[in-house]
Design a protein around this motif. Structure first.
Motif, short mmCIF file in Angstrom:
data_model
loop_
_atom_site.label_atom_id
_atom_site.label_comp_id
_atom_site.label_asym_id
_atom_site.label_seq_id
_atom_site.Cartn_x
_atom_site.Cartn_y
_atom_site.Cartn_z
N THR A 120 -11.96 -14.69 37.19
CA THR A 120 -12.94 -15.76 37.14
C THR A 120 -12.31 -17.14 37.12
OG1 THR A 120 -13.05 -15.70 34.73
CG2 THR A 120 -14.64 -14.34 35.94
N GLY A 121 -11.13 -17.25 36.54
CA GLY A 121 -10.44 -18.53 36.50
C GLY A 121 -11.19 -19.61 35.75
N GLY A 122 -12.17 -19.26 34.95
CA GLY A 122 -13.01 -20.22 34.23
C GLY A 122 -12.27 -21.12 33.27
N SER A 123 -12.78 -21.19 32.05
CA SER A 123 -12.26 -22.14 31.07
C SER A 123 -11.17 -21.54 30.18
CB SER A 123 -13.41 -22.65 30.19
OG SER A 123 -14.00 -21.58 29.49
N ILE A 124 -10.63 -20.40 30.56
CA ILE A 124 -9.56 -19.75 29.80
C ILE A 124 -8.35 -19.58 30.72
CG2 ILE A 124 -8.88 -17.68 28.51
CD1 ILE A 124 -11.15 -19.20 27.17
N GLN A 125 -7.18 -19.93 30.20
CA GLN A 125 -5.96 -19.71 30.99
C GLN A 125 -5.00 -18.80 30.24
OE1 GLN A 125 -3.61 -23.84 29.93
NE2 GLN A 125 -4.61 -23.70 31.87
N VAL A 126 -4.28 -18.01 31.00
CA VAL A 126 -3.29 -17.08 30.44
C VAL A 126 -2.02 -17.85 30.16
CG1 VAL A 126 -1.98 -14.97 30.90
CG2 VAL A 126 -4.30 -15.21 31.81
N ILE A 127 -1.46 -17.66 28.97
CA ILE A 127 -0.17 -18.27 28.66
C ILE A 127 0.79 -17.16 28.26
CG2 ILE A 127 -1.07 -20.57 28.17
CD1 ILE A 127 -1.04 -19.95 25.22
N GLU A 128 1.90 -17.49 27.59
CA GLU A 128 2.93 -16.49 27.30
C GLU A 128 2.44 -15.41 26.34
OE1 GLU A 128 3.23 -19.29 23.86
OE2 GLU A 128 3.00 -19.61 26.00
N LYS A 129 3.21 -14.34 26.24
CA LYS A 129 2.92 -13.26 25.29
C LYS A 129 3.63 -13.54 23.97
CE LYS A 129 2.02 -9.49 28.44
NZ LYS A 129 2.19 -8.07 28.67
#
Length: 82
Positions: free
Chosen positions: A57-66
């Motif tokens: 979806t690429g919405g208002s959440i972004q993936v960052i590091e683990k």
């Protein structure tokens, strides 16, 4: 029996309460006792489904590091206004 798709919907809905720039783990979208009641296999599946949802979806959440324990961290971006 726990419905993982239902849990995914709850987690996605809970992201609406996050502030811009807030960093979180999927488990933090649930109350501690709720998360602990979810079987480990379902928690792993939920994490995978949530990651796929965010990437798709690429919405208002972004993936960052683990984290050092391998848990995926996320960051809330600009909040949608409704």
């Amino acid at each position: 029996m726990i419905d993982v798709n239902g849990l995914l919907e709850l987690a996605i809905k809970e992201t609406e309460n996050l502030l811009e720039g807030e960093i979180f783990l999927v488990k933090e979208l649930f109350k501690g006792y709720e998360w602990n009641r979810i079987p480990r296999n379902d928690r792993l599946l939920l994490g995978t489904l949530f990651l796929n949802h965010v990437n798709k979806t690429g919405g208002s959440i972004q993936v960052i590091e683990k984290t050092s324990s391998g848990q995926q961290k996320y960051k809330a971006s600009v909040q949608n206004s409704m």
